[in-house]
Motif scaffolding. Structure first.
Motif, mmCIF file in Angstrom:
data_model
loop_
_atom_site.group_PDB
_atom_site.id
_atom_site.type_symbol
_atom_site.label_atom_id
_atom_site.label_comp_id
_atom_site.label_asym_id
_atom_site.label_seq_id
_atom_site.Cartn_x
_atom_site.Cartn_y
_atom_site.Cartn_z
ATOM 1 N N PRO A 53 -5.828 10.460 -11.583
ATOM 2 C CA PRO A 53 -6.081 9.104 -11.119
ATOM 3 C C PRO A 53 -5.184 8.106 -11.866
ATOM 4 C CG PRO A 53 -7.957 9.986 -12.315
ATOM 5 C CD PRO A 53 -6.975 11.088 -12.180
ATOM 6 N N ASP A 54 -4.498 7.326 -11.098
ATOM 7 C CA ASP A 54 -3.564 6.393 -11.695
ATOM 8 C C ASP A 54 -3.831 5.036 -11.056
ATOM 9 O OD1 ASP A 54 0.082 6.110 -11.806
ATOM 10 O OD2 ASP A 54 -1.540 4.933 -12.702
ATOM 11 N N THR A 55 -4.564 4.233 -11.774
ATOM 12 C CA THR A 55 -5.000 2.964 -11.203
ATOM 13 C C THR A 55 -3.834 2.011 -10.991
ATOM 14 O OG1 THR A 55 -5.624 2.386 -13.436
ATOM 15 C CG2 THR A 55 -7.404 2.925 -11.914
ATOM 16 N N ALA A 56 -2.728 2.288 -11.624
ATOM 17 C CA ALA A 56 -1.600 1.374 -11.483
ATOM 18 C C ALA A 56 -0.891 1.575 -10.148
ATOM 19 C CB ALA A 56 -0.614 1.578 -12.621
ATOM 20 N N THR A 57 -1.022 2.779 -9.548
ATOM 21 C CA THR A 57 -0.347 3.032 -8.284
ATOM 22 C C THR A 57 -1.048 2.274 -7.164
ATOM 23 O OG1 THR A 57 0.001 5.238 -9.131
ATOM 24 C CG2 THR A 57 0.561 4.865 -6.828
ATOM 25 N N ILE A 58 -0.235 1.615 -6.353
ATOM 26 C CA ILE A 58 -0.798 0.892 -5.226
ATOM 27 C C ILE A 58 -0.713 1.781 -3.991
ATOM 28 C CG2 ILE A 58 -0.576 -1.149 -3.761
ATOM 29 C CD1 ILE A 58 -1.452 -1.705 -6.659
ATOM 30 N N ALA A 59 -1.873 2.048 -3.372
ATOM 31 C CA ALA A 59 -1.892 2.895 -2.182
ATOM 32 C C ALA A 59 -1.475 2.088 -0.950
ATOM 33 C CB ALA A 59 -3.287 3.484 -1.988
ATOM 34 N N VAL A 60 -2.180 0.999 -0.732
ATOM 35 C CA VAL A 60 -1.881 0.162 0.428
ATOM 36 C C VAL A 60 -1.629 -1.254 -0.049
ATOM 37 C CG1 VAL A 60 -2.755 -0.788 2.598
ATOM 38 C CG2 VAL A 60 -3.300 1.564 1.960
ATOM 39 N N ASP A 61 -0.508 -1.792 0.375
ATOM 40 C CA ASP A 61 -0.166 -3.151 -0.018
ATOM 41 C C ASP A 61 -0.013 -3.983 1.249
ATOM 42 O OD1 ASP A 61 0.319 -5.123 -1.785
ATOM 43 O OD2 ASP A 61 2.412 -4.607 -2.165
ATOM 44 N N VAL A 62 -0.911 -4.924 1.427
ATOM 45 C CA VAL A 62 -0.854 -5.802 2.598
ATOM 46 C C VAL A 62 -0.241 -7.114 2.146
ATOM 47 C CG1 VAL A 62 -2.199 -6.972 4.383
ATOM 48 C CG2 VAL A 62 -2.915 -4.716 3.552
ATOM 49 N N ARG A 63 0.876 -7.494 2.751
ATOM 50 C CA ARG A 63 1.563 -8.708 2.316
ATOM 51 C C ARG A 63 1.626 -9.736 3.435
ATOM 52 N NH1 ARG A 63 6.737 -5.883 -0.626
ATOM 53 N NH2 ARG A 63 5.518 -4.431 -1.899
ATOM 54 N N GLU A 122 3.799 -7.745 6.282
ATOM 55 C CA GLU A 122 4.139 -6.330 6.162
ATOM 56 C C GLU A 122 2.965 -5.556 5.567
ATOM 57 O OE1 GLU A 122 6.775 -8.104 3.795
ATOM 58 O OE2 GLU A 122 7.449 -8.931 5.708
ATOM 59 N N ILE A 123 2.947 -4.263 5.862
ATOM 60 C CA ILE A 123 1.983 -3.359 5.239
ATOM 61 C C ILE A 123 2.768 -2.187 4.645
ATOM 62 C CG2 ILE A 123 0.005 -1.837 5.605
ATOM 63 C CD1 ILE A 123 -0.786 -3.653 7.936
ATOM 64 N N PHE A 124 2.523 -1.903 3.371
ATOM 65 C CA PHE A 124 3.201 -0.789 2.696
ATOM 66 C C PHE A 124 2.189 0.277 2.338
ATOM 67 C CE2 PHE A 124 5.948 -4.383 2.137
ATOM 68 C CZ PHE A 124 7.226 -3.851 2.193
ATOM 69 N N LEU A 125 2.612 1.540 2.488
ATOM 70 C CA LEU A 125 1.775 2.662 2.078
ATOM 71 C C LEU A 125 2.555 3.421 1.005
ATOM 72 C CD1 LEU A 125 -0.865 4.280 2.897
ATOM 73 C CD2 LEU A 125 0.687 5.760 4.143
ATOM 74 N N PHE A 126 2.069 3.398 -0.193
ATOM 75 C CA PHE A 126 2.768 3.996 -1.338
ATOM 76 C C PHE A 126 4.250 3.615 -1.337
ATOM 77 C CE2 PHE A 126 -0.999 6.592 -0.959
ATOM 78 C CZ PHE A 126 -1.429 6.666 -2.274
ATOM 79 N N GLY A 127 4.491 2.334 -1.140
ATOM 80 C CA GLY A 127 5.857 1.830 -1.239
ATOM 81 C C GLY A 127 6.669 1.861 0.043
ATOM 82 N N ASP A 128 6.174 2.586 1.069
ATOM 83 C CA ASP A 128 6.925 2.639 2.319
ATOM 84 C C ASP A 128 6.327 1.673 3.329
ATOM 85 O OD1 ASP A 128 8.491 4.760 1.334
ATOM 86 O OD2 ASP A 128 6.927 6.204 1.904
ATOM 87 N N GLU A 129 7.208 0.922 3.979
ATOM 88 C CA GLU A 129 6.701 0.008 4.999
ATOM 89 C C GLU A 129 6.255 0.812 6.211
ATOM 90 O OE1 GLU A 129 9.230 -3.286 5.817
ATOM 91 O OE2 GLU A 129 7.851 -4.128 7.309
ATOM 92 N N LEU A 161 -3.395 -8.295 0.023
ATOM 93 C CA LEU A 161 -4.224 -7.583 -0.946
ATOM 94 C C LEU A 161 -3.633 -6.216 -1.241
ATOM 95 C CD1 LEU A 161 -6.137 -5.478 0.921
ATOM 96 C CD2 LEU A 161 -7.410 -7.556 1.267
ATOM 97 N N SER A 162 -3.894 -5.740 -2.437
ATOM 98 C CA SER A 162 -3.379 -4.441 -2.855
ATOM 99 C C SER A 162 -4.545 -3.509 -3.120
ATOM 100 C CB SER A 162 -2.568 -4.588 -4.149
ATOM 101 O OG SER A 162 -1.476 -5.444 -3.911
ATOM 102 N N ILE A 163 -4.487 -2.339 -2.507
ATOM 103 C CA ILE A 163 -5.544 -1.354 -2.687
ATOM 104 C C ILE A 163 -4.978 -0.232 -3.540
ATOM 105 C CG2 ILE A 163 -7.030 0.288 -1.492
ATOM 106 C CD1 ILE A 163 -6.673 -1.829 0.940
ATOM 107 N N ARG A 164 -5.664 0.065 -4.632
ATOM 108 C CA ARG A 164 -5.148 1.043 -5.591
ATOM 109 C C ARG A 164 -5.366 2.469 -5.110
ATOM 110 N NH1 ARG A 164 -8.551 -1.935 -10.055
ATOM 111 N NH2 ARG A 164 -7.353 -3.863 -10.219
ATOM 112 N N ASP A 165 -4.513 3.345 -5.623
ATOM 113 C CA ASP A 165 -4.673 4.762 -5.313
ATOM 114 C C ASP A 165 -6.000 5.255 -5.886
ATOM 115 O OD1 ASP A 165 -4.146 7.274 -4.447
ATOM 116 O OD2 ASP A 165 -2.815 7.800 -6.108
#
Lengths: 367, 269
Positions: A6-16, A68-75, A33-37
């Motif tokens: 578990p890595d709380t710093a990783t962002i799973a979903v980033d809604v911009r 935009e919406i990113f999933l683990f860094g990918d749009e 909003l940013s949803i953590r992994d």
């Protein structure tokens, strides 16, 4: 199940800056909003607040008007739903009625090009996880609502999505089952280590299951934080009112000194509480205080004490709710735990009492 | 099942009414069936049991005419039902799955209108149409006309079925990495299958049975079973007509039974 640390710093979903418009109607007003992994994240709000729209935008069923919406860094916001490594548990489950439970659960893997045998093997594992192995050969119509719900979960988890989206999955179940499923969902999230994004209008569901909660209303994000934080330190009147029960009192701020604000409310009652940035002297705002953080006494105490008269006592199982009319002032609700009855006595209707606030219980809120 | 106080069978006159309706519906069919086994050249005098008229249908003087007419009827019904069911399936998918679009109500009206237009009007219009584009009347004109008028009949059961299928199944399929084509073939089509089969059978029967339009657009020398029977009856009703009718009745019963079994064998159970 393979499980990454578990890595709380990783962002799973980033809604911009996501905006969703249907013609003239704006369903989502620029949400970020940013949803953590690896977190159990809940979108909470009344119907029509845009929570389901946001979920469907992440799944790919709704276009993003702006943002935009990113999933683990990918749009991902321009990808069709079948190209996004996320899976959904639908509100009505949407199990394929003409397929067996096994075929339903294996469908995603089959579509990903795995062999039929591998899909079946994996489906078997998933059914074991949700304890439905004995129903593998049945059709969905032969299952109960709770079993269908678990098949829907197994089906969505089988392809090992990076994020699992859940659209009010418990709303069709009866109360007892819903309570059991809350716990099961939470367990499943821990076991699989998959990020869950859960949509609900039920604040109790949100508080009991989530690592973090985003409260939404009319297309806007009202507050984002841990369940406890949202309950205890709501940012505004909407959040305080929507989450749990509270006494909302209209007050005017008379004076602010050393971080404390002195306010008065209807009937000439006066009290002090922590000052809040953005609320100055002369402001007409609301003050929120949770019923369980109030207690009654016969005489004024050291705490903030307001005189009133008991109107009624309501027995609600674990608590007794006492309705008190402050003298010439507003009505307040006080909750007394039944286990504390020995220590804190119950005042009969009509008795004169003082309503006392625990330290830090009263919060000034912007509207 | 509603039983007891509000059971319709308790209403006065229920039984006589039922018997009357069933008699009116089935007595003529029963009479035709029985007299098709009559060993007489007369159609009204019973002279004992025989299958001679069935033999006559296949080897008698008119047998070649009836055989070629039956073959025409069968192939036309088969092709018309297949083509019209395919078109109707695509139409239903488009109409119901495209969401709300402008002219949707109009489109629906246009598809279903032929059901309400008197058949003679369609027949005349079709004839005029073929004449005006210089189409030589024959097998092809019958087939084209049948495909056209079978579409609304095939469309109705398919659309009705499709209306009951929620969007979320296809969304779930897409969510589980299916392509749009896979979502259609793996999910939507199997769920629509009972509607499609009903639509096909309905179109088949309607085509097999059609007389008016066929009679207008058929060329000289090309007959379907209904026009051949009509042509034969004009020279007086012979018992072989009753034998043919009885066989057609048997085919209809088989088709209806298949249709019933299909609707019973729900693939979701």
């Amino acid at each position: 199940m393979e499980k990454s640390a578990p890595d709380t710093a990783t962002i799973a979903v980033d809604v911009r800056d996501a905006v969703k418009r249907y013609g003239d109607f704006t369903a989502l007003k620029r949400i970020s909003l940013s949803i953590r992994d690896n977190e159990f994240f809940t979108l909470l709000g009344p119907s029509g607040c845009g929570k389901t729209t946001l979920l469907r935008m992440i799944a790919g069923f709704e276009d993003v008007t702006e943002g935009e919406i990113f999933l683990f860094g990918d749009e991902i916001d321009t990808l069709p739903p079948n190209k996004r490594p996320v899976n959904t548990v639908f509100q009505n489950y949407a199990l394929f009625p003409h397929m067996t439970v096994t075929d339903n659960v294996g469908f995603g893997l089959e579509m990903l090009g795995r062999t039929k045998a591998e899909a079946r093997r994996r489906a078997g594992e998933m059914l074991e996880l949700v304890r439905l192995s004995q129903f593998a050969g049945r059709k969905p119509a032969q299952l109960s609502g709770g079993q269908q719900q678990r098949v829907a979960l197994a089906r969505a988890l089988a392809p090992q999505p990076k994020v699992l989206l859940l659209d009010e999955p418990l709303s069709a179940l009866d109360l007892k089952l819903r309570q059991t499923m809350r716990y099961e969902l939470k367990e499943l999230q821990r076991e699989t280590g998959i990020t869950f994004i859960f949509v609900t209008h039920d604040q109790e569901e949100a508080l009991t299951m989530s690592d973090r909660v985003a409260v939404m209303s009319s297309g806007e994000l009202q507050q984002l934080g841990e369940a406890r934080e949202i309950y205890e330190t709501p940012h505004n009147v909407f959040v305080a009112d929507f989450i749990g029960e509270t006494n909302l009192l209209e007050v005017s701020v008379d004076q602010i000194a050393q971080g404390r604000a002195t306010c008065h409310l209807g009937g000439g009652h006066e009290l002090t509480c922590d000052a809040v940035e953005g609320i100055g002297v002369g402001a007409h705002v609301h003050l929120s205080v949770r019923p369980e953080r109030l207690f009654l006494s016969e005489a004024p105490t050291e705490a903030e004490s307001l005189p009133g008269r008991v109107r009624d006592n309501i027995f609600v199982g674990t608590d007794i709710q006492t309705i008190v009319d402050l003298n010439e002032g507003p009505r307040m609700t006080v909750r007394t735990s039944n286990s504390a009855r020995g220590a804190r006595r119950v005042f009969e209707a009509g008795s004169a009492v003082y309503v006392n606030m625990e330290q830090g219980a009263a919060r000034l809120l912007v509207d | 099942m509603a039983r007891g106080k509000y059971d319709i069978r308790r209403y006065p006159g229920f039984l006589p009414m039922t018997v009357l309706c069933l008699t009116l519906l089935y007595a003529p069919l029963i009479v035709v069936t029985i007299y098709s086994f009559n060993d007489s050249s007369s159609i009204t005098n019973w002279e004992g049991m025989s299958t001679r008229w069935y033999v006559d249908v296949f080897v008698g003087v008119e047998s070649d005419k009836f055989k070629s007419a039956a073959w025409n009827s069968f192939t036309i019904a088969m092709i018309a039902a297949t083509v019209s069911t395919t078109i109707a399936t695509l139409a239903a998918t488009g109409m119901i799955r495209a969401g709300r679009f402008r002219l949707r109500t109009l489109s629906f009206g246009l598809i279903s209108l032929p059901l309400m237009v008197p058949e003679i009007v369609t027949a005349v219009a079709t004839l005029i149409f073929f004449n005006s584009i210089g189409f030589v009347r024959g097998y092809t004109t019958i087939l084209l006309a049948h495909i056209a008028f079978c579409i609304p009949f095939a469309y109705m059961p398919i659309a009705a079925r499709m209306q009951g299928i929620e969007d979320s199944y296809e969304q779930a399929a897409l969510d589980l990495y299916a392509s749009k084509f896979q979502a259609f073939t793996r999910i939507l089509l199997p769920l629509m299958a009972p509607g499609i089969i009903s639509g096909f059978l309905l179109a088949f029967i309607i085509s097999l049975d059609d007389f008016i339009i066929t009679n207008f657009v058929k060329g000289a020398g090309v007959e379907t079973l209904p026009t051949a029977i009509f042509g034969s009856v004009k020279q007086g009703i012979k018992p072989n007509i009753m034998a043919i009718s009885t066989m057609l009745l048997a085919i209809s019963i088989v088709m209806v039974t298949i249709s019933y079994l299909v609707s019973k064998s729900d693939n979701t159970k």
